[in-house]
Design a protein around this motif. Sequence first.
Motif, PDB file in Angstrom:
ATOM      1  N   ALA A 142      72.589  35.880  51.870  1.00 40.63           N
ATOM      2  CA  ALA A 142      71.147  35.792  51.883  1.00 40.63           C
ATOM      3  C   ALA A 142      70.137  34.931  52.096  1.00 40.63           C
ATOM      4  CB  ALA A 142      70.338  37.563  51.622  1.00 40.63           C
ATOM      5  N   ALA A 143      68.993  35.346  53.111  1.00 43.70           N
ATOM      6  CA  ALA A 143      68.265  34.272  53.737  1.00 43.70           C
ATOM      7  C   ALA A 143      67.291  34.838  53.390  1.00 43.70           C
ATOM      8  CB  ALA A 143      68.793  33.592  54.523  1.00 43.70           C
ATOM      9  N   GLU A 144      65.916  34.451  52.768  1.00 45.38           N
ATOM     10  CA  GLU A 144      64.393  34.531  53.058  1.00 45.38           C
ATOM     11  C   GLU A 144      63.211  34.215  53.421  1.00 45.38           C
ATOM     12  OE1 GLU A 144      64.782  38.907  50.528  1.00 45.38           O
ATOM     13  OE2 GLU A 144      65.537  36.796  49.358  1.00 45.38           O
ATOM     14  N   LEU A 145      62.876  34.640  54.080  1.00 44.66           N
ATOM     15  CA  LEU A 145      61.554  33.701  54.407  1.00 44.66           C
ATOM     16  C   LEU A 145      60.035  34.512  54.281  1.00 44.66           C
ATOM     17  CD1 LEU A 145      59.658  30.438  55.136  1.00 44.66           C
ATOM     18  CD2 LEU A 145      59.961  31.582  57.200  1.00 44.66           C
ATOM     19  N   TYR A 146      59.171  34.251  53.335  1.00 36.45           N
ATOM     20  CA  TYR A 146      58.207  35.359  53.033  1.00 36.45           C
ATOM     21  C   TYR A 146      56.777  34.422  52.890  1.00 36.45           C
ATOM     22  CZ  TYR A 146      60.015  36.353  48.056  1.00 36.45           C
ATOM     23  OH  TYR A 146      60.974  35.738  47.001  1.00 36.45           O
ATOM     24  N   TYR A 147      55.585  34.684  53.375  1.00 34.54           N
ATOM     25  CA  TYR A 147      54.876  34.476  53.062  1.00 34.54           C
ATOM     26  C   TYR A 147      53.485  35.675  52.280  1.00 34.54           C
ATOM     27  CZ  TYR A 147      49.897  32.973  54.272  1.00 34.54           C
ATOM     28  OH  TYR A 147      48.622  32.216  53.813  1.00 34.54           O
ATOM     29  N   ILE A 148      52.726  34.749  51.874  1.00 30.43           N
ATOM     30  CA  ILE A 148      51.332  35.552  50.923  1.00 30.43           C
ATOM     31  C   ILE A 148      50.644  35.155  50.928  1.00 30.43           C
ATOM     32  CG2 ILE A 148      51.277  37.411  48.356  1.00 30.43           C
ATOM     33  CD1 ILE A 148      53.951  37.056  47.847  1.00 30.43           C
ATOM     34  N   GLY A 149      49.221  35.831  51.301  1.00 24.15           N
ATOM     35  CA  GLY A 149      47.749  35.818  50.509  1.00 24.15           C
ATOM     36  C   GLY A 149      46.829  35.970  49.967  1.00 24.15           C
ATOM     37  N   ASN A 150      45.858  35.495  49.670  1.00 28.46           N
ATOM     38  CA  ASN A 150      45.309  36.302  49.142  1.00 28.46           C
ATOM     39  C   ASN A 150      43.877  35.893  48.941  1.00 28.46           C
ATOM     40  OD1 ASN A 150      43.386  38.234  47.817  1.00 28.46           O
ATOM     41  ND2 ASN A 150      44.981  38.701  46.500  1.00 28.46           N
ATOM     42  N   ASP A 151      43.017  36.669  49.609  1.00 30.54           N
ATOM     43  CA  ASP A 151      41.807  35.709  49.929  1.00 30.54           C
ATOM     44  C   ASP A 151      39.770  36.567  49.496  1.00 30.54           C
ATOM     45  OD1 ASP A 151      41.713  36.541  52.758  1.00 30.54           O
ATOM     46  OD2 ASP A 151      41.314  34.632  53.314  1.00 30.54           O
ATOM     47  N   VAL A 152      40.440  37.704  49.442  1.00 33.91           N
ATOM     48  CA  VAL A 152      39.856  38.598  49.746  1.00 33.91           C
ATOM     49  C   VAL A 152      39.056  39.063  48.132  1.00 33.91           C
ATOM     50  CG1 VAL A 152      40.370  39.689  51.227  1.00 33.91           C
ATOM     51  CG2 VAL A 152      41.173  40.160  49.090  1.00 33.91           C
ATOM     52  N   GLY A 153      39.811  38.546  46.912  1.00 36.78           N
ATOM     53  CA  GLY A 153      39.218  38.488  45.790  1.00 36.78           C
ATOM     54  C   GLY A 153      39.286  39.412  44.684  1.00 36.78           C
ATOM     55  N   THR A 154      39.034  39.477  43.467  1.00 36.94           N
ATOM     56  CA  THR A 154      40.069  40.233  42.387  1.00 36.94           C
ATOM     57  C   THR A 154      38.790  40.262  41.522  1.00 36.94           C
ATOM     58  OG1 THR A 154      40.121  38.386  41.298  1.00 36.94           O
ATOM     59  CG2 THR A 154      41.840  38.694  42.416  1.00 36.94           C
ATOM     60  N   HIS A 155      40.077  40.963  40.177  1.00 39.38           N
ATOM     61  CA  HIS A 155      38.156  42.092  39.879  1.00 39.38           C
ATOM     62  C   HIS A 155      38.771  41.218  38.051  1.00 39.38           C
ATOM     63  CE1 HIS A 155      35.667  45.183  38.727  1.00 39.38           C
ATOM     64  NE2 HIS A 155      36.547  45.929  37.515  1.00 39.38           N
ATOM     65  N   ILE A 156      37.559  40.941  36.957  1.00 39.33           N
ATOM     66  CA  ILE A 156      37.819  40.271  36.029  1.00 39.33           C
ATOM     67  C   ILE A 156      37.948  41.792  34.949  1.00 39.33           C
ATOM     68  CG2 ILE A 156      37.305  39.268  33.987  1.00 39.33           C
ATOM     69  CD1 ILE A 156      36.487  36.925  36.118  1.00 39.33           C
ATOM     70  N   THR A 157      39.005  41.450  33.862  1.00 36.85           N
ATOM     71  CA  THR A 157      39.505  42.897  33.031  1.00 36.85           C
ATOM     72  C   THR A 157      39.550  42.674  31.909  1.00 36.85           C
ATOM     73  OG1 THR A 157      41.412  42.518  33.293  1.00 36.85           O
ATOM     74  CG2 THR A 157      40.715  43.951  35.070  1.00 36.85           C
ATOM     75  N   ARG A 158      39.211  41.272  31.277  1.00 35.62           N
ATOM     76  CA  ARG A 158      39.581  40.542  30.185  1.00 35.62           C
ATOM     77  C   ARG A 158      38.730  39.207  30.078  1.00 35.62           C
ATOM     78  NH1 ARG A 158      40.671  44.578  26.949  1.00 35.62           N
ATOM     79  NH2 ARG A 158      40.151  42.971  24.981  1.00 35.62           N
ATOM     80  N   PHE A 159      37.741  38.681  28.690  1.00 32.64           N
ATOM     81  CA  PHE A 159      37.671  37.517  29.149  1.00 32.64           C
ATOM     82  C   PHE A 159      37.437  36.760  27.569  1.00 32.64           C
ATOM     83  CE2 PHE A 159      35.246  33.529  29.016  1.00 32.64           C
ATOM     84  CZ  PHE A 159      35.901  33.342  30.194  1.00 32.64           C
ATOM     85  N   GLY A 160      37.795  35.880  26.853  1.00 32.84           N
ATOM     86  CA  GLY A 160      37.765  35.883  25.534  1.00 32.84           C
ATOM     87  C   GLY A 160      38.532  34.594  24.401  1.00 32.84           C
TER      88      GLY A 160
END
Length: 352
Positions: A142-160
């Motif tokens: 099998a052979a696969e070619l795929y592209y993933i992109g994200n430029d629309v933001g995230t949500h910070i859930t934990r920090f410290g």
Amino acid sequence: MKHSKFISFFVAFILIGWGGHSYAMSFDLDSIAEWGKFPRFAVKTYRWADKFFNSYDSTYVVPTGQRFNVKFKMDSWLDTYSFDLVDDVSLRMVSFPSTSAGFWLSYMAVSVGYDVNLSRWITGEKRTRRRFDFHFNCGLFAAELYYIGNDVGTHITRFGIKDNSWPVNLDFNGINTRMLIFDAYYFLNNRKYSYSAAFTFGRVQLKSAGSFFAGFSYWYQKYNFDFNRLPYEMKSMLPKEWNYKYAVQAKNYGLKFGYGYNWVVGRNWVVGISESPTIGVKRGYISVEANPKWSFSMYNTLRVSGVWNLRKRWFVGIVGRVETSLIYDKEHTLLNNTADVDICVGYRFNLW
């Protein structure tokens, strides 16, 4: 016949990936062979390639016998980003969930379709993810070619501090990530196990079987995080050398090893699972590094599926996929997960 050579060559070429039999073609192979020397050569080449690349044990795997299929597909996804920094500081982000739906028409190995972003209609927010997928699958490999992109933001859930981090409810739009991935791998038990039966609906698994597989993987990563948009008390806990910006650009080369198994759990029901870690090297930079460097890299792909086939015509499938990427140096570790679920209902048919 002016274009007979081109037509016969084209037909023979695209059918290799399908692995259909002569009775399922739109042209009779023996008739094409009578067109001349080159058509005869193309038919012989196709028959040899079909036998070599798609020889299954019919006790375990059979073709669907249909050339066309139309399906309605719904796709939902989200990304997570987990930073572990110096002084035990941790940062967790989860992207906004997004769902699209549309219709797809396939003829043998070729598919076309159109998706509508349902999340935009429901919430009114312009949230999209760019994704491109190409798959080639035969009995041997099998052979696969795929592209993933994200430029629309995230949500910070934990920090410290890691053992004492606090929940956070903060939108973060300073993100732009891209990944281009190419995988090619060979199935060791290719006569009894069909990857396509569980994940691309191109064949039917009749009896439970599994297979180890091995191959090569290349993936390109480009991540950019602009932390200038965070509150000062959060920015002050980030590594000073980042200057409130984190960037990765790297080319990765690795060896992929894995195992897949298809359970035939009842009449016309198949449950599939595939796990494939990739270990290799990367050349690139992280954050403020001036020159590209070589380092160790890891990637992992987990897939699960459930497929229902009714007389080889109707099919319903659900496919889940989790991609995990590890980026690290002496100062930090970034674990990036992309989770994706496809649900589809389809119908296989012939027009001639």
